[in-house]
Scaffold this motif. Structure first.
Motif, mmCIF file in Angstrom:
data_model
loop_
_atom_site.group_PDB
_atom_site.id
_atom_site.type_symbol
_atom_site.label_atom_id
_atom_site.label_comp_id
_atom_site.label_asym_id
_atom_site.label_seq_id
_atom_site.Cartn_x
_atom_site.Cartn_y
_atom_site.Cartn_z
ATOM 1 N N ARG A 1 -16.786 -3.911 -10.157
ATOM 2 C CA ARG A 1 -15.618 -3.307 -10.801
ATOM 3 C C ARG A 1 -15.400 -1.927 -10.185
ATOM 4 O O ARG A 1 -16.327 -1.143 -10.055
ATOM 5 N N TYR A 2 -14.151 -1.641 -9.804
ATOM 6 C CA TYR A 2 -13.802 -0.356 -9.203
ATOM 7 C C TYR A 2 -12.712 0.303 -10.037
ATOM 8 O O TYR A 2 -11.643 -0.274 -10.209
ATOM 9 N N PRO A 3 -12.946 1.531 -10.525
ATOM 10 C CA PRO A 3 -11.880 2.248 -11.232
ATOM 11 C C PRO A 3 -10.773 2.624 -10.236
ATOM 12 O O PRO A 3 -11.036 2.849 -9.051
ATOM 13 N N PHE A 4 -9.533 2.684 -10.706
ATOM 14 C CA PHE A 4 -8.417 3.022 -9.832
ATOM 15 C C PHE A 4 -8.578 4.398 -9.201
ATOM 16 O O PHE A 4 -8.019 4.663 -8.140
ATOM 17 N N ALA A 5 -9.360 5.284 -9.818
ATOM 18 C CA ALA A 5 -9.600 6.609 -9.258
ATOM 19 C C ALA A 5 -10.363 6.517 -7.930
ATOM 20 O O ALA A 5 -10.238 7.398 -7.079
ATOM 21 N N GLU A 6 -11.140 5.447 -7.739
ATOM 22 C CA GLU A 6 -11.906 5.255 -6.503
ATOM 23 C C GLU A 6 -11.123 4.480 -5.450
ATOM 24 O O GLU A 6 -11.572 4.358 -4.324
ATOM 25 N N VAL A 7 -9.968 3.919 -5.816
ATOM 26 C CA VAL A 7 -9.189 3.081 -4.907
ATOM 27 C C VAL A 7 -8.069 3.898 -4.288
ATOM 28 O O VAL A 7 -7.236 4.460 -4.985
ATOM 29 N N LYS A 8 -8.065 3.966 -2.956
ATOM 30 C CA LYS A 8 -7.020 4.705 -2.246
ATOM 31 C C LYS A 8 -5.783 3.833 -2.063
ATOM 32 O O LYS A 8 -4.667 4.268 -2.300
ATOM 33 N N SER A 9 -5.981 2.576 -1.623
ATOM 34 C CA SER A 9 -4.850 1.659 -1.458
ATOM 35 C C SER A 9 -5.333 0.217 -1.554
ATOM 36 O O SER A 9 -6.494 -0.085 -1.297
ATOM 37 N N THR A 10 -4.401 -0.663 -1.918
ATOM 38 C CA THR A 10 -4.675 -2.088 -2.004
ATOM 39 C C THR A 10 -3.492 -2.833 -1.414
ATOM 40 O O THR A 10 -2.347 -2.505 -1.690
ATOM 41 N N ARG A 11 -3.802 -3.847 -0.616
ATOM 42 C CA ARG A 11 -2.774 -4.697 -0.013
ATOM 43 C C ARG A 11 -3.188 -6.145 -0.154
ATOM 44 O O ARG A 11 -4.376 -6.458 -0.201
ATOM 45 N N GLU A 12 -2.195 -7.020 -0.187
ATOM 46 C CA GLU A 12 -2.485 -8.445 -0.163
ATOM 47 C C GLU A 12 -3.057 -8.777 1.212
ATOM 48 O O GLU A 12 -2.539 -8.327 2.237
#
Length: 155
Positions: A139-150
């Protein structure tokens, strides 16, 4: 300069009751407005044209001149809202963490604060000399996520 919030509000009123939704709106100082929309199924060119005309009709070009472009959030573009994440649950995504690590994984779950990914990772297994591929769910909090792509695999 036209307020992007007014553009978004006009677009959301028009899209209410459909499976389409507003992803974002960018306004340049020269009043060049780009409105991005997405859908739970697909976005047709006709839907973009119809929305463009409806939004333009709500603003007076004589008071302030502007250029409006309505486009679909493209395949491979960065996910910006929670509804886009929910649309991709069960599908592969490419996540860039704030630490610079890139993960290609299956998106298992999304809530307001975090996302859950499952992927294979080499780990030391007791009783084995070599590291083995093990299915990991994190599980990754959105604070740790820089970007997400399909993630699109053309193999």
């Amino acid at each position: 300069m036209i307020d992007p919030k007014k553009i978004i509000a006009a677009a959301e009123r028009r899209l209410a009751g459909s499976d389409m939704f507003v992803v974002g709106c960018n306004c340049s100082p020269g009043n060049e407005i780009e409105l991005l929309i997405d859908s739970d199924s697909s976005v047709s060119i006709d839907a973009c044209v119809e929305l463009s005309r409806a939004v333009e009709a709500e603003f007076d070009r004589d008071a302030e001149d502007f250029s409006l472009t309505v486009a679909s959030a493209g395949i491979g573009s960065e996910l910006r809202c929670l509804r886009q994440y929910r649309k991709l649950v069960g599908r592969p995504v490419e996540v860039l963490l704030a630490s610079g690590v890139k993960i290609t994984a299956r998106l298992d779950e999304v809530d307001d604060e975090s996302l859950t990914l499952s992927y294979e990772e080499k780990q030391a297994v007791e009783g084995k000399k070599r590291r083995q591929l093990v299915r990991v769910t994190r599980r990754y909090p959105f604070a740790e996520v820089k970007s997400t792509r399909e993630y699109l695999d053309f193999k």
